[in-house]
Design an enzyme around this catalytic site. Structure first.
Site, PDB file in Angstrom:
ATOM      1  N   ARG A  23       0.816  -1.212   0.000  1.00  0.00           N
ATOM      2  CA  ARG A  23       0.000   0.000   0.000  1.00  0.00           C
ATOM      3  C   ARG A  23       0.852   1.266   0.000  1.00  0.00           C
ATOM      4  NH1 ARG A  23      -2.969  -0.818   5.406  1.00  0.00           N
ATOM      5  NH2 ARG A  23      -0.864  -1.520   5.837  1.00  0.00           N
ATOM      6  N   GLN A  47       4.447  26.447  17.334  1.00  0.00           N
ATOM      7  CA  GLN A  47       4.255  26.982  15.994  1.00  0.00           C
ATOM      8  C   GLN A  47       4.808  25.984  14.979  1.00  0.00           C
ATOM      9  OE1 GLN A  47       5.533  31.084  15.549  1.00  0.00           O
ATOM     10  NE2 GLN A  47       6.129  30.755  13.430  1.00  0.00           N
ATOM     11  N   ASP A  48       4.047  25.726  13.920  1.00  0.00           N
ATOM     12  CA  ASP A  48       4.509  24.910  12.796  1.00  0.00           C
ATOM     13  C   ASP A  48       4.665  25.809  11.577  1.00  0.00           C
ATOM     14  OD1 ASP A  48       4.292  22.688  14.401  1.00  0.00           O
ATOM     15  OD2 ASP A  48       2.859  21.632  13.142  1.00  0.00           O
ATOM     16  N   HIS A  62      19.819  31.084   9.699  1.00  0.00           N
ATOM     17  CA  HIS A  62      18.915  31.903  10.507  1.00  0.00           C
ATOM     18  C   HIS A  62      18.867  31.438  11.960  1.00  0.00           C
ATOM     19  CE1 HIS A  62      16.631  32.221   6.448  1.00  0.00           C
ATOM     20  NE2 HIS A  62      17.561  33.155   6.528  1.00  0.00           N
ATOM     21  N   LYS A  72      13.973  23.853  17.317  1.00  0.00           N
ATOM     22  CA  LYS A  72      13.194  23.451  16.146  1.00  0.00           C
ATOM     23  C   LYS A  72      13.306  21.949  15.912  1.00  0.00           C
ATOM     24  CE  LYS A  72      14.072  27.798  13.724  1.00  0.00           C
ATOM     25  NZ  LYS A  72      14.744  28.435  12.590  1.00  0.00           N
ATOM     26  N   TYR A 132       8.707  22.510   9.790  1.00  0.00           N
ATOM     27  CA  TYR A 132       9.361  22.490  11.088  1.00  0.00           C
ATOM     28  C   TYR A 132       8.476  23.042  12.186  1.00  0.00           C
ATOM     29  CZ  TYR A 132      10.718  27.318   9.752  1.00  0.00           C
ATOM     30  OH  TYR A 132      10.734  28.634   9.334  1.00  0.00           O
ATOM     31  N   ASP A 170      19.277  37.185   2.839  1.00  0.00           N
ATOM     32  CA  ASP A 170      20.275  36.154   3.131  1.00  0.00           C
ATOM     33  C   ASP A 170      21.616  36.471   2.480  1.00  0.00           C
ATOM     34  OD1 ASP A 170      18.435  34.836   4.660  1.00  0.00           O
ATOM     35  OD2 ASP A 170      18.193  33.129   3.307  1.00  0.00           O
TER      36      ASP A 170
END
Length: 181
Positions: A23, A47-48, A62, A72, A132, A170
């Protein structure tokens, strides 16, 4: 679930138990009790986040500073990335060192990154969906970063060239020594 601590204390690679048959595939990507028992600490994620990136995108490095620092739990839902974590904890034996590994939607690995570390990733596949969990809310005034190609960190990102895709933010992040002289 197999949990392996990296050389950066408190940073863990987590490999779920995979159940596969005709499956398809099933696995627990997160189970609070097992996770906390494996890493030896309590973590409350609040928080996601999720991003989608095309091949050649580099996000990072970061971090969140001070009271807004975030631990995280990162994973790739689709595609593959080279994931990089830099230890920014001044009291750590591995301050200024980095850990890198490939994580993907195929290997189902995740990485727990404790507070006090910078994080970034380079997309290696045509499309990446990166997800994350964070144990603290994002606060823009506490945002920080280090440029990905900092010569003092000397991170081996593999083969990257001028086609790398970076945000303007960045591209202009400070060097490690500017933040930690």
């Amino acid at each position: 679930m197999k949990v392996t601590e990296t050389h950066l204390k408190g940073c863990f690679v987590i490999e779920p138990t995979i159940f596969q048959d005709e499956r398809g595939v099933f696995f627990e990507s997160y189970q609070k009790n097992k996770f906390e028992r494996a890493i030896g600490q309590n973590v409350t994620f609040v928080q996601d986040n999720q991003s989608t990136s095309k091949q050649g995108v580099l996000r990072g490095l970061h971090f969140q500073k001070g009271a807004h620092a975030q631990a995280k739990l990162v994973q790739v839902v689709k595609g593959e990335v080279l994931d990089v974590i830099v230890d920014l904890r001044k009291d750590s034996d591995t301050f200024g060192e980095y850990f890198k590994t490939k994580i993907s939607g195929d290997n189902h690995k995740s990485i727990f990154i404790p507070k006090g570390m910078a994080h970034g990733f380079l997309t290696l596949s045509e499309e990446v969906i990166f997800a994350y969990k964070c144990d603290n809310y994002y606060f823009s005034a506490a945002e920080g970063g280090i440029v990905y190609n900092d010569p003092d960190l000397d991170i081996d990102w593999g083969k990257i060239d001028e086609t790398i895709i970076l945000s303007e933010k960045d591209r202009n992040l400070p060097r490690f020594k500017e933040l930690y002289p």
